[in-house]
Design a protein around this motif. Structure first.
Motif, mmCIF file in Angstrom:
data_model
loop_
_atom_site.group_PDB
_atom_site.id
_atom_site.type_symbol
_atom_site.label_atom_id
_atom_site.label_comp_id
_atom_site.label_asym_id
_atom_site.label_seq_id
_atom_site.Cartn_x
_atom_site.Cartn_y
_atom_site.Cartn_z
ATOM 1 N N UNK A 158 -7.308 2.164 8.474
ATOM 2 C CA UNK A 158 -7.168 2.541 9.873
ATOM 3 C C UNK A 158 -7.610 1.371 10.739
ATOM 4 N N UNK A 159 -6.937 1.168 11.860
ATOM 5 C CA UNK A 159 -7.312 0.108 12.794
ATOM 6 C C UNK A 159 -7.793 0.723 14.101
ATOM 7 N N UNK A 160 -8.961 0.283 14.561
ATOM 8 C CA UNK A 160 -9.526 0.762 15.815
ATOM 9 C C UNK A 160 -9.844 -0.422 16.723
ATOM 10 N N UNK A 161 -9.507 -0.275 17.988
ATOM 11 C CA UNK A 161 -9.849 -1.287 18.989
ATOM 12 C C UNK A 161 -11.248 -1.001 19.526
ATOM 13 N N UNK A 162 -12.111 -2.011 19.490
ATOM 14 C CA UNK A 162 -13.466 -1.861 20.016
ATOM 15 C C UNK A 162 -13.762 -3.018 20.961
ATOM 16 N N UNK B 8 -13.384 7.294 23.465
ATOM 17 C CA UNK B 8 -13.669 8.630 22.940
ATOM 18 C C UNK B 8 -12.392 9.311 22.465
ATOM 19 N N UNK B 9 -11.324 9.160 23.236
ATOM 20 C CA UNK B 9 -10.052 9.794 22.881
ATOM 21 C C UNK B 9 -9.503 9.234 21.575
ATOM 22 N N UNK B 10 -9.529 7.916 21.432
ATOM 23 C CA UNK B 10 -9.009 7.279 20.221
ATOM 24 C C UNK B 10 -9.846 7.672 19.006
ATOM 25 N N UNK B 11 -11.167 7.678 19.177
ATOM 26 C CA UNK B 11 -12.043 8.041 18.067
ATOM 27 C C UNK B 11 -11.840 9.498 17.660
ATOM 28 N N UNK B 12 -11.726 10.388 18.639
ATOM 29 C CA UNK B 12 -11.528 11.806 18.338
ATOM 30 C C UNK B 12 -10.245 12.028 17.552
ATOM 31 N N UNK C 49 -20.156 16.769 20.368
ATOM 32 C CA UNK C 49 -19.490 15.530 20.773
ATOM 33 C C UNK C 49 -20.176 14.340 20.105
ATOM 34 N N UNK C 50 -19.380 13.337 19.708
ATOM 35 C CA UNK C 50 -19.934 12.143 19.066
ATOM 36 C C UNK C 50 -20.698 11.329 20.107
ATOM 37 N N UNK C 51 -21.956 11.033 19.811
ATOM 38 C CA UNK C 51 -22.787 10.267 20.739
ATOM 39 C C UNK C 51 -23.021 8.834 20.267
ATOM 40 N N UNK D 242 -20.993 6.774 28.466
ATOM 41 C CA UNK D 242 -20.289 7.943 27.935
ATOM 42 C C UNK D 242 -19.727 8.803 29.055
ATOM 43 N N UNK D 243 -20.503 8.945 30.146
ATOM 44 C CA UNK D 243 -20.058 9.811 31.243
ATOM 45 C C UNK D 243 -18.973 9.156 32.087
ATOM 46 N N UNK D 244 -19.169 7.884 32.443
ATOM 47 C CA UNK D 244 -18.278 7.234 33.402
ATOM 48 C C UNK D 244 -17.069 6.571 32.757
ATOM 49 N N UNK D 245 -17.263 5.978 31.607
ATOM 50 C CA UNK D 245 -16.179 5.219 30.983
ATOM 51 C C UNK D 245 -15.485 5.977 29.861
ATOM 52 N N UNK D 246 -15.990 7.157 29.513
ATOM 53 C CA UNK D 246 -15.411 7.955 28.436
ATOM 54 C C UNK D 246 -15.317 7.137 27.151
ATOM 55 N N UNK D 247 -16.429 6.492 26.815
ATOM 56 C CA UNK D 247 -16.485 5.689 25.603
ATOM 57 C C UNK D 247 -17.691 6.086 24.759
ATOM 58 N N UNK D 248 -17.584 5.802 23.460
ATOM 59 C CA UNK D 248 -18.648 6.114 22.514
ATOM 60 C C UNK D 248 -19.315 4.805 22.088
ATOM 61 N N UNK D 249 -20.643 4.722 22.166
ATOM 62 C CA UNK D 249 -21.327 3.516 21.703
ATOM 63 C C UNK D 249 -21.410 3.483 20.180
ATOM 64 N N UNK D 250 -21.517 2.279 19.648
ATOM 65 C CA UNK D 250 -21.638 2.130 18.208
ATOM 66 C C UNK D 250 -22.260 0.798 17.854
ATOM 67 N N UNK D 251 -22.406 0.570 16.557
ATOM 68 C CA UNK D 251 -22.963 -0.686 16.082
ATOM 69 C C UNK D 251 -22.272 -1.066 14.780
ATOM 70 N N UNK D 252 -22.097 -2.369 14.584
ATOM 71 C CA UNK D 252 -21.546 -2.909 13.342
ATOM 72 C C UNK D 252 -22.634 -3.763 12.704
ATOM 73 N N UNK D 253 -22.917 -3.532 11.418
ATOM 74 C CA UNK D 253 -23.994 -4.274 10.771
ATOM 75 C C UNK D 253 -23.664 -4.488 9.296
ATOM 76 N N UNK D 254 -24.504 -5.285 8.630
ATOM 77 C CA UNK D 254 -24.369 -5.489 7.195
ATOM 78 C C UNK D 254 -23.690 -6.790 6.822
#
Length: 245
Positions: free
Chosen positions: A15-19, A58-62, A99-101, A34-46
């Motif tokens: 799967x390809x996701x734009x971040x 949020x829409x794409x992730x859902x 909802x995903x936070x 989350x409220x204003x931009x309708x986006x979900x925060x995340x982190x990439x590590x490892x």
């Protein structure tokens, strides 16, 4: 590469996701995002690289999470001109509305094994001999199993064929058909059977036995009642015959 005997296994799709990179951190800025931009925060590590804070729609992730295999597939994150292959390591949800936070992604390396929980897919349940002929009920104890393998060998799911499973039989972890190069992380050694958990079984449930016993009891009562009526009728006939004499 897999041998011919393993071609029935389907590799996990990518799967390809734009971040986008996220510079602001902290609960206040994340909440506003989350409220204003309708986006979900995340982190990439490892993989020995620095952690990167990101955000995604949020829409794409859902939409992506509607797939049963979302948590067990390789994901390519597109950020500006860069791309990284990752797997989902953790998803945090709001306690009230689910909802995903926040979402965590773990970078993968093609030469290192990864541990991923893969869904178990049960097929031919309607044709299960233990249900169709034995009157049993299918009980699923596990719906996913954690496997260890190289990213290129990650299966989309582990398939359990229920067609030949009879009443009183069960499929354990050790009985799962696995692609070449894939192992179950929690199974342990062959000498340690305590970890060889049952995945699915076919049995006659207590409620079914109680119902069958109740039906048998009713049939027996009807039979005994019929015999009693017949016996009474015979005695009455004998009495009438004696009176006539």
């Amino acid at each position: 590469m897999w041998g011919n005997s393993c071609r029935r296994f389907k590799l996990a799709t990518q799967l390809t996701l734009e971040v986008t990179p996220r510079e602001l951190t902290g609960s206040g800025s994340v909440g506003r995002m989350r409220r204003n931009d309708d986006e979900v925060p995340g982190v990439v590590y490892g993989a020995g690289a620095d952690n990167v804070n990101i955000s995604l729609s949020t829409r794409v992730l859902s939409k992506a999470m509607q797939s049963d295999t979302f948590l067990s597939q390789i994901i390519e994150l597109q950020m500006n001109d860069n791309a990284e292959r990752v797997v989902v390591r953790d998803v945090q949800r709001h306690p009230a509305n689910e909802a995903v936070t926040h979402i965590d992604f773990l970078r993968i390396r093609e030469d290192r094994e990864i541990q991923v929980a893969v869904p178990i897919r049960f097929v031919n349940e309607d044709n299960c001999v233990g249900v169709r002929l034995g009157g049993g009920t299918i009980t699923k104890n596990l719906i996913e199993v954690e496997v260890s393998c190289l990213p290129r060998d990650l299966p989309e799911s582990i398939v359990v064929d229920m067609e030949t499973i009879d009443v009183g039989s069960a499929v354990h972890l050790s009985g799962l058909a696995l692609p070449e190069g894939v192992t179950i992380t929690g199974l342990g050694t062959s000498d340690d059977t305590s970890r060889d958990l049952p995945v699915v079984s076919v049995s006659i449930l207590r409620a079914q036995l109680d119902e069958e016993e109740a039906v048998e009891g009713e049939e027996l009562a009807v039979t005994e009642e019929g015999e009693a009526v017949t016996e009474e009728a015979g005695e009455a006939a004998a009495t009438d015959d004696a009176a006539d004499e």
